[in-house]
Design a protein around this motif. Sequence first.
Motif, short mmCIF file in Angstrom:
data_model
loop_
_atom_site.label_atom_id
_atom_site.label_comp_id
_atom_site.label_asym_id
_atom_site.label_seq_id
_atom_site.Cartn_x
_atom_site.Cartn_y
_atom_site.Cartn_z
N MET A 85 0.70 -1.29 0.04
CA MET A 85 -0.08 -0.17 0.09
C MET A 85 0.79 1.18 0.09
SD MET A 85 -3.66 -0.80 2.28
CE MET A 85 -4.11 1.12 1.92
N SER A 86 0.29 2.24 -0.48
CA SER A 86 1.03 3.61 -0.49
C SER A 86 0.98 4.22 0.97
CB SER A 86 0.24 4.45 -1.56
OG SER A 86 0.25 3.90 -2.82
N ARG A 87 1.47 5.35 0.87
CA ARG A 87 1.09 6.21 2.04
C ARG A 87 -0.15 6.70 2.23
NH1 ARG A 87 0.93 11.49 2.08
NH2 ARG A 87 2.03 11.64 0.33
N PRO A 88 -0.87 6.25 3.10
CA PRO A 88 -2.56 6.40 3.20
C PRO A 88 -2.88 7.97 3.08
CG PRO A 88 -1.82 4.92 5.02
CD PRO A 88 -0.42 5.55 4.32
N ILE A 89 -3.92 8.25 2.61
CA ILE A 89 -4.57 9.78 2.48
C ILE A 89 -5.37 9.84 3.69
CG2 ILE A 89 -6.10 11.14 1.63
CD1 ILE A 89 -5.59 9.79 -1.34
N GLN A 90 -4.97 10.82 4.60
CA GLN A 90 -5.37 11.07 5.94
C GLN A 90 -6.72 11.90 5.74
OE1 GLN A 90 -4.40 9.47 8.72
NE2 GLN A 90 -3.10 8.30 7.12
N LEU A 91 -7.74 11.46 5.26
CA LEU A 91 -8.97 12.20 4.82
C LEU A 91 -9.90 11.50 5.40
CD1 LEU A 91 -8.52 13.97 1.35
CD2 LEU A 91 -8.03 15.09 3.75
N GLU A 92 -11.03 12.20 6.27
CA GLU A 92 -12.15 11.47 6.65
C GLU A 92 -13.07 10.98 5.45
OE1 GLU A 92 -16.15 12.64 9.42
OE2 GLU A 92 -14.62 14.08 8.76
N PHE A 93 -13.53 9.77 5.96
CA PHE A 93 -14.60 9.18 4.58
C PHE A 93 -15.84 9.78 4.71
CE2 PHE A 93 -11.73 5.19 5.87
CZ PHE A 93 -10.93 5.33 4.88
N ILE A 94 -16.00 10.73 3.95
CA ILE A 94 -16.95 11.68 3.75
C ILE A 94 -17.29 12.03 2.28
CG2 ILE A 94 -17.35 12.61 5.96
CD1 ILE A 94 -16.45 15.31 4.95
N LYS A 95 -18.48 12.15 1.68
CA LYS A 95 -18.64 12.41 0.40
C LYS A 95 -17.74 13.71 -0.15
CE LYS A 95 -22.11 13.33 -3.08
NZ LYS A 95 -23.71 13.60 -3.27
N GLY A 96 -17.74 14.89 0.75
CA GLY A 96 -16.91 16.01 0.21
C GLY A 96 -15.53 15.66 -0.02
N ASN A 97 -14.94 14.75 0.83
CA ASN A 97 -13.45 14.48 0.65
C ASN A 97 -13.46 13.53 -0.42
OD1 ASN A 97 -12.44 16.03 2.88
ND2 ASN A 97 -12.52 14.31 4.19
N PHE A 98 -14.39 12.63 -1.00
CA PHE A 98 -14.26 11.89 -2.13
C PHE A 98 -14.17 12.89 -3.26
CE2 PHE A 98 -17.06 9.22 -4.84
CZ PHE A 98 -15.90 8.43 -5.47
N ILE A 99 -15.10 13.77 -3.35
CA ILE A 99 -15.27 14.65 -4.58
C ILE A 99 -14.02 15.31 -4.66
CG2 ILE A 99 -16.62 16.88 -5.35
CD1 ILE A 99 -19.08 15.29 -4.35
N SER A 100 -13.38 16.06 -3.66
CA SER A 100 -12.18 16.68 -3.39
C SER A 100 -11.19 15.95 -4.34
CB SER A 100 -11.66 16.95 -2.30
OG SER A 100 -12.58 17.99 -2.04
N LEU A 101 -10.83 14.51 -3.76
CA LEU A 101 -10.10 13.55 -4.30
C LEU A 101 -10.17 13.25 -5.87
CD1 LEU A 101 -9.67 10.98 -1.40
CD2 LEU A 101 -7.96 12.70 -2.20
N LEU A 102 -11.56 13.10 -6.38
CA LEU A 102 -11.69 12.77 -7.77
C LEU A 102 -11.15 14.22 -8.45
CD1 LEU A 102 -15.29 11.43 -7.57
CD2 LEU A 102 -12.84 10.22 -8.09
N ALA A 103 -11.46 15.35 -7.93
CA ALA A 103 -10.97 16.42 -8.56
C ALA A 103 -9.44 16.50 -8.57
CB ALA A 103 -11.33 17.57 -7.75
N TYR A 104 -8.69 16.25 -7.52
CA TYR A 104 -7.34 15.93 -7.66
C TYR A 104 -6.94 14.91 -8.79
CZ TYR A 104 -6.07 18.25 -3.50
OH TYR A 104 -6.03 19.36 -2.50
#
Length: 105
Positions: A1-20
């Motif tokens: 595994m990679s270095r884990p992304i330290q973001l809460e599992f919420i929809k807003g963070n998911f959308i942000s990651l998709l934008a990244y």
Amino acid sequence: MSRPIQLEFIKGNFISLLAYGENPNESPYTHKQIAEWCELFWNKYSDIDAPKEIEVIMPILADVETQWDLYLANTYSSTELQQLDFESVNMPVQWFKDWGAEADA
């Protein structure tokens, strides 16, 4: 595994990651990290009754992780996969645009 992304599992963070994912050269996260985060998010809610906001993105979370695996398998030979730096692999950015539009609908 990679270095884990330290973001809460919420929809807003998911959308942000998709934008990244749409801009991998400017993103602090690799596509591999995003796919792994999506898998962890999906696993957290897969065996419980998730809130409606989470339930609607569950298929997209699964698709991101699944498409990562399929992209690797369909793009690289087994020899290449043994030597590949997965952190440098980028899936098509259009996929992230499509997932983002679907998740934000």
